[in-house]
Design an enzyme around this catalytic site. Sequence first.
Site, PDB file in Angstrom:
ATOM      1  CG  HIS A 108      -2.037   0.951   1.130  1.00  0.00           C
ATOM      2  ND1 HIS A 108      -1.934   2.292   1.400  1.00  0.00           N
ATOM      3  CD2 HIS A 108      -3.310   0.739   0.722  1.00  0.00           C
ATOM      4  CE1 HIS A 108      -3.105   2.865   1.172  1.00  0.00           C
ATOM      5  NE2 HIS A 108      -3.962   1.959   0.764  1.00  0.00           N
TER       6      HIS A 108
ATOM      7  CG  ASP B  89      -8.411  -4.057  -2.925  1.00  0.00           C
ATOM      8  OD1 ASP B  89      -7.612  -3.147  -3.199  1.00  0.00           O
ATOM      9  OD2 ASP B  89      -9.641  -3.900  -2.902  1.00  0.00           O
TER      10      ASP B  89
HETATM   11  C1  SDX Z   1      -6.107   0.206  -2.987  1.00  0.00           C
HETATM   12  O1  SDX Z   1      -4.170   4.646  -2.088  1.00  0.00           O
HETATM   13  C2  SDX Z   1      -5.172   4.077  -1.490  1.00  0.00           C
HETATM   14  O2  SDX Z   1      -5.597   4.477  -0.428  1.00  0.00           O
HETATM   15  C3  SDX Z   1      -5.811   2.913  -2.235  1.00  0.00           C
HETATM   16  C4  SDX Z   1      -6.828   2.091  -1.478  1.00  0.00           C
HETATM   17  C5  SDX Z   1      -8.097   2.875  -1.230  1.00  0.00           C
HETATM   18  O3  SDX Z   1      -8.826   2.529  -0.277  1.00  0.00           O
HETATM   19  O4  SDX Z   1      -8.418   3.781  -2.053  1.00  0.00           O
HETATM   20  O5  SDX Z   1      -6.292   1.671  -0.230  1.00  0.00           O
HETATM   21  C6  SDX Z   1      -7.246   0.848  -2.262  1.00  0.00           C
HETATM   22  O6  SDX Z   1      -5.864   0.546  -4.124  1.00  0.00           O
HETATM   23  C7  SDX Z   1      -5.263  -0.800  -2.267  1.00  0.00           C
HETATM   24  C8  SDX Z   1      -4.057  -1.314  -3.133  1.00  0.00           C
HETATM   25  C9  SDX Z   1      -4.568  -2.431  -4.055  1.00  0.00           C
HETATM   26  N1  SDX Z   1      -3.526  -2.804  -5.014  1.00  0.00           N
HETATM   27  C10 SDX Z   1      -2.908  -4.001  -4.950  1.00  0.00           C
HETATM   28  O7  SDX Z   1      -3.096  -4.822  -4.064  1.00  0.00           O
HETATM   29  C11 SDX Z   1      -1.947  -4.270  -6.108  1.00  0.00           C
HETATM   30  C12 SDX Z   1      -0.634  -4.843  -5.593  1.00  0.00           C
HETATM   31  N2  SDX Z   1       0.085  -3.791  -4.838  1.00  0.00           N
HETATM   32  C13 SDX Z   1       0.863  -2.899  -5.577  1.00  0.00           C
HETATM   33  O8  SDX Z   1       1.058  -2.935  -6.891  1.00  0.00           O
HETATM   34  C14 SDX Z   1       1.523  -1.762  -4.788  1.00  0.00           C
HETATM   35  O9  SDX Z   1       1.850  -2.222  -3.546  1.00  0.00           O
HETATM   36  C15 SDX Z   1       0.703  -0.496  -4.693  1.00  0.00           C
HETATM   37  C16 SDX Z   1       0.283  -0.024  -6.052  1.00  0.00           C
HETATM   38  C17 SDX Z   1      -0.492  -0.710  -3.841  1.00  0.00           C
HETATM   39  C18 SDX Z   1       1.578   0.579  -4.039  1.00  0.00           C
HETATM   40  O10 SDX Z   1       2.630   0.811  -4.891  1.00  0.00           O
HETATM   41  P1  SDX Z   1       3.729   1.944  -4.546  1.00  0.00           P
HETATM   42  O11 SDX Z   1       3.430   2.634  -3.277  1.00  0.00           O
HETATM   43  O12 SDX Z   1       3.903   2.771  -5.788  1.00  0.00           O
HETATM   44  O13 SDX Z   1       4.990   1.098  -4.262  1.00  0.00           O
HETATM   45  P2  SDX Z   1       6.007   0.600  -5.366  1.00  0.00           P
HETATM   46  O14 SDX Z   1       5.259   0.045  -6.551  1.00  0.00           O
HETATM   47  O15 SDX Z   1       6.993   1.695  -5.583  1.00  0.00           O
HETATM   48  O16 SDX Z   1       6.691  -0.647  -4.622  1.00  0.00           O
HETATM   49  C19 SDX Z   1       7.736  -0.443  -3.671  1.00  0.00           C
HETATM   50  C20 SDX Z   1       8.530  -1.755  -3.691  1.00  0.00           C
HETATM   51  C21 SDX Z   1       8.985  -2.133  -5.111  1.00  0.00           C
HETATM   52  O17 SDX Z   1      10.126  -2.966  -4.948  1.00  0.00           O
HETATM   53  P3  SDX Z   1      11.615  -2.229  -5.075  1.00  0.00           P
HETATM   54  O18 SDX Z   1      11.609  -1.436  -6.353  1.00  0.00           O
HETATM   55  O19 SDX Z   1      11.716  -1.365  -3.818  1.00  0.00           O
HETATM   56  O20 SDX Z   1      12.572  -3.409  -5.073  1.00  0.00           O
HETATM   57  O21 SDX Z   1       7.674  -2.840  -3.261  1.00  0.00           O
HETATM   58  C22 SDX Z   1       7.492  -3.750  -4.338  1.00  0.00           C
HETATM   59  C23 SDX Z   1       7.867  -3.010  -5.610  1.00  0.00           C
HETATM   60  O22 SDX Z   1       8.323  -3.937  -6.601  1.00  0.00           O
HETATM   61  N3  SDX Z   1       6.073  -4.131  -4.330  1.00  0.00           N
HETATM   62  C24 SDX Z   1       5.621  -5.369  -4.524  1.00  0.00           C
HETATM   63  C25 SDX Z   1       4.233  -5.288  -4.369  1.00  0.00           C
HETATM   64  N4  SDX Z   1       3.882  -4.019  -4.096  1.00  0.00           N
HETATM   65  C26 SDX Z   1       5.028  -3.303  -4.078  1.00  0.00           C
HETATM   66  N5  SDX Z   1       6.283  -6.531  -4.813  1.00  0.00           N
HETATM   67  C27 SDX Z   1       5.487  -7.631  -4.949  1.00  0.00           C
HETATM   68  N6  SDX Z   1       4.133  -7.638  -4.803  1.00  0.00           N
HETATM   69  C28 SDX Z   1       3.480  -6.468  -4.509  1.00  0.00           C
HETATM   70  N7  SDX Z   1       2.165  -6.458  -4.378  1.00  0.00           N
END
Ligand code: SDX
Length: 428
Positions: free
Chosen positions: A307, A364
Amino acid sequence: MEKKAELHYEGKVFEIPVVTGTEQENALDISKLREQSGLITLDRGFKNTGSCKSAITFLNGEEGILRYRGYSIEELAEKSSFLEVSFLLIYGELPTQEELAKYTNDIDIHTLVHEDVKSILDGYPSKAHPMGVLSSLVSALTAFYPKSIDPNRSQEQINGTIIRFLAKLPTLAAWSFKNRVRQPIVYPQNGLSYTENFLHMMFSLPTNNDKVNPVVSNALDKLLILHADHEQNCSASTVRIVGSSHASLYASVSAGIAALWGPLHGGANQAVIEMLEEIKADGGDVSKYIAKAKDKSDSFRLMGFGHRVYKNFDPRATIIKKAADDVLKELGVSDPVLDIAMELEKVALNDEYFKTRGLYPNVDFYSGIIYRALGIPTDMFTVMFAIGRLPGWIAQWKEMRESGEPIGRPRQVYTGATERAYINMENR
Ligand code: SDX
């Protein structure tokens, strides 16, 4: 005394005011930065950038705190109802008994949609995703309520639009589903609760008029509360920026529904179940998928994990996980993907990759398991999120309009070609 920061740049010192919120969060107010220094800021994904001051929802990602207008999500989920929470978010205070009775009745008598919506629905093929249908039907509401197009009308007109919207979204959502399964639409019934009416429109058939199971309607009411707002998330920011051009509430939320649809945002609840089903079909070996999620050469992500704000736990996921357990027990449903979800969570929470990046189950991760137990089909999961989030989008749009926010128009750092002369075709 006003706090200030100093920016030292090219031998000059620029004073930048610091804004402090009621929860002691501090922000640099850079509204005059370019004028003073010629500088702008750059922040991909707005990870460090506040877009507005807001009094609606407070999140603390480190401590897993979520409050709507100061009330904790835990108390609201346990003691309140979705309609009462929607009133709180939109109008700022919990309603009195009389206010809630009038609000509920006003919504109750506006649940019908214009009969011409059926002709719009008939134009959709059955395979149309309900989120795409919902976004366009919401935009089409401007055709039936043209006075709603001008957001600068009277408070009474705006409030009428708000009540109509809350009343009609479940009807549009249920009819989008009926279109998908090619079943006859079911009209709303006055006197049913908000979630009972939605479930009635979703699952009743001309051949049966079964009463809605209170376990199901109560569980859905709690889920809608948990989804009702979440400050400046992707879809709420979309609603605010579209509304800042003085587009109507319907048009602004139609754009918000489109933003919510993405699998990185609200679409994750559908993607989680699809991921769990894939793991189950592949033999249930969660460690293989944990390894894929960590492998940078693999585009696979653990859906429902991570998140932008919560870095220890998502308080909603904690509540939903317990509710999932309770609902499956009360309904006597055993769902093998729940076991896979629990196993996935256990392995991930003990893995350094997830711990060091603050990746925990989000709202989710478990919601799809409940929706499935309630009989909601997978591609309607994000529609459920939209129904829950509507009061939040309305509250954010209303606050943005009432605070006279300017039109949202970010700057950029240009990295394209510098000036060059036109090249005639014969010289290319
Ligand atoms: C919602 O913003 C809100 O409030 C949203 C929400 C709401 O109520 O409105 O809470 C609802 O959208 C919840 C999120 C649902 N999405 C998912 O579950 C999809 C999977 N999660 C992600 O793709 C990700 O975690 C996000 C999009 C939620 C957040 O992404 P960020 O903050 O942009 O973080 P990032 O992509 O920069 O990741 C940071 C690191 C990276 O690794 P490094 O580059 O540091 O090595 O964490 C890793 C990413 O690769 N990473 C994951 C991951 N999520 C982040 N690695 C594996 N699996 C994941 N799910």
